[in-house]
Every structure is written in C-alpha cells, then in structure tokens.
Design a protein around this motif. Structure first.
Motif, PDB file in Angstrom:
ATOM      1  N   LEU A   1       0.857  -1.179   0.000  1.00  0.00           N
ATOM      2  CA  LEU A   1       0.000   0.000   0.000  1.00  0.00           C
ATOM      3  C   LEU A   1       0.890   1.224   0.000  1.00  0.00           C
ATOM      4  O   LEU A   1       1.830   1.317   0.792  1.00  0.00           O
TER       5      LEU A   1
ATOM      6  N   ILE B   1       0.727   5.240   0.577  1.00  0.00           N
ATOM      7  CA  ILE B   1      -0.138   6.254   1.177  1.00  0.00           C
ATOM      8  C   ILE B   1       0.530   7.610   1.036  1.00  0.00           C
ATOM      9  O   ILE B   1       1.571   7.873   1.633  1.00  0.00           O
TER      10      ILE B   1
ATOM     11  N   LEU C   1      -8.598  -0.237   6.943  1.00  0.00           N
ATOM     12  CA  LEU C   1      -8.985  -0.894   5.693  1.00  0.00           C
ATOM     13  C   LEU C   1     -10.215  -1.769   5.891  1.00  0.00           C
ATOM     14  O   LEU C   1     -11.138  -1.768   5.070  1.00  0.00           O
TER      15      LEU C   1
ATOM     16  N   THR D   1      -9.271   0.217  -0.421  1.00  0.00           N
ATOM     17  CA  THR D   1      -8.085   1.073  -0.476  1.00  0.00           C
ATOM     18  C   THR D   1      -8.424   2.430  -1.088  1.00  0.00           C
ATOM     19  O   THR D   1      -8.019   3.475  -0.572  1.00  0.00           O
ATOM     20  N   TRP D   2      -9.168   2.424  -2.176  1.00  0.00           N
ATOM     21  CA  TRP D   2      -9.548   3.682  -2.819  1.00  0.00           C
ATOM     22  C   TRP D   2     -10.497   4.476  -1.934  1.00  0.00           C
ATOM     23  O   TRP D   2     -10.505   5.711  -1.960  1.00  0.00           O
TER      24      TRP D   2
ATOM     25  N   CYS E   1      -4.606   6.620  -1.210  1.00  0.00           N
ATOM     26  CA  CYS E   1      -4.100   5.280  -0.902  1.00  0.00           C
ATOM     27  C   CYS E   1      -4.298   4.377  -2.118  1.00  0.00           C
ATOM     28  O   CYS E   1      -5.403   4.324  -2.673  1.00  0.00           O
ATOM     29  N   ARG E   2      -3.241   3.671  -2.536  1.00  0.00           N
ATOM     30  CA  ARG E   2      -3.310   2.801  -3.698  1.00  0.00           C
ATOM     31  C   ARG E   2      -2.579   1.484  -3.410  1.00  0.00           C
ATOM     32  O   ARG E   2      -1.653   1.432  -2.598  1.00  0.00           O
ATOM     33  N   LEU E   3      -2.992   0.425  -4.116  1.00  0.00           N
ATOM     34  CA  LEU E   3      -2.432  -0.913  -3.933  1.00  0.00           C
ATOM     35  C   LEU E   3      -1.514  -1.267  -5.102  1.00  0.00           C
ATOM     36  O   LEU E   3      -1.857  -1.016  -6.266  1.00  0.00           O
TER      37      LEU E   3
END
Length: 224
Positions: free
Chosen positions: A6, A8, A49, A179-180, A198-200
């Motif tokens: 992740l 951030i 999350l 996450t989005w 926040c992105r994966l």
C-alpha cells in the motif's frame, strides 16, 4: 507467500497519534521509531482498511451482502477468530522509504555525528495548535488550547501486505475498493487533518486499480 504494498500519500498534514503527549510541549505526539521517523502501525492500518470494506459491503443489496461479508471475513478475519478462521492478510507498518531510513540510521551511528533523532522528527513534522471557540461570544474557550504534532503533507508511506496463500480475485477486488475508499486517517481526521491518497501495488510495483474495481462491480452483479 504473496506480497503487495500500500502506498499512502499525505494530501494534508496528518497525525499518526500514539495516544499520549509530551508534558509541557504537546498534547498529542505522533508515533515514531528510534531514529525519529514517523510511521503508522500495521494493526491500525488494517483496522482502517477493514472498516472501509465493511462500509462498502453494508450498502450492497441484501442479496449480495452476505456473500461479500464472507469475503471480508476471509480477508481480515472476524472477532474471536481461531487459527482456522484468522484473516488471510497481514499488514505491516506504513513507513517512509527504506533507503532514506537506512541512510539516516548509518549517519546516526557515526562517532562524529551531530545529528539526533529529534532532528529527524522535527524535519518531517511541525506543531499545530487549535482552540475551541465559544459559539455565543465568538471568543476562545478558556483552557481549550491544544497542541499536536503533525506529519507534513506530500510525504509518502509504504506498508507491506502479506498473504500466506495467493488472494483470490474477489479478495483483491474488495481490497482495492476499500483502499480507494480510504481517504482519511489518523487523529483529527474529522477536523481537516489526515487527507490521503491510498493505492495498492503488486510485488512488481505495478498499481492494481481500475481493472479490479471493475471486477468488483461485475462480481456484484453476477452474485445477484
């Protein structure tokens, strides 16, 4: 073992609160490591999350809600989980870039070094003060002044996500959606602080995004 990350990015000043302050200086201190680098505990991030995923599932139609509740339970576990029902995901601490932390750690260990952990902390944070206002008088309330350390905006933290077995497409779809949806973290997130993106990403540093969001929508429709 499968590993994801992740990332951030802080879009506003943020406080990863540790639950206490510094007498005579701060009412709220941030969590930081022995070298002065602020970080967010993995347990806290996992809870955030999980909360976002639960919120997404809660608004689904009744016919699909139970299905996705089970996916969320498989992913994050549930209260009172046993070894057989524990969540598939383990979330590590969200930290600043490893190469930066390693370089500073080496510098701090040098005999002739004048740099101290407090210098690192102060270079990455600042102090914000606020007070309550009397709604009738329009004046500050007595004894309401509070101070908190905040991590300055635009810094980027990375947290590893570990899976003992490869996650299913449904798990990844729900995780990406959660996450989005995660846009506020830390103390004061309801008062203007803690705005994030926040992105994966997978182990090849490729973002997992739109495709899985679309899959989440398609899977929802197929489950109806």
């Amino acid at each position: 073992m499968s590993i994801y990350h992740l990332k951030i990015k802080l879009l506003s000043d943020t406080t990863f609160g540790r639950g206490d302050g510094v007498a005579g200086l701060l009412d709220q201190e941030v969590e930081y490591d022995p070298n002065g680098f602020p970080y967010l505990r993995g347990r806290t991030l996992k809870g955030l999350l999980s909360e976002e995923c639960d919120n997404l599932v809660a608004v689904l139609p009744q016919r699909t809600r139970e299905h996705w509740q089970q996916i969320a339970a498989d992913l994050f576990g549930s209260p009172g989980s046993t070894l057989e029902t524990v969540g598939k995901i383990h979330v590590g601490d969200a930290c600043l870039p490893a190469d930066l932390r390693e370089a500073v750690a080496q510098q701090l260990q040098k005999p002739d070094n004048d740099l101290q952990p407090i210098n690192i902390l102060e270079s990455l944070t600042t102090i914000r003060r606020q007070t309550a206002i009397n709604s009738k008088e329009g004046t500050p309330e007595e004894h309401s002044l509070r101070s908190a350390r905040v991590i300055i905006r635009h810094l980027e933290f990375t947290a590893p996500l570990y899976f003992q077995t490869s996650p299913t497409d449904e798990m990844l779809s729900l995780l990406v959606a959660g996450t989005w949806a995660l846009r506020r973290i830390g103390s004061g997130r309801n008062r203007g602080r803690g705005h994030i993106q926040c992105r994966l990403f997978n182990h090849q540093d490729q973002e997992i995004g739109q495709d899985y969001l679309q899959r989440f929508g398609k899977m929802e429709m197929q489950a109806i």
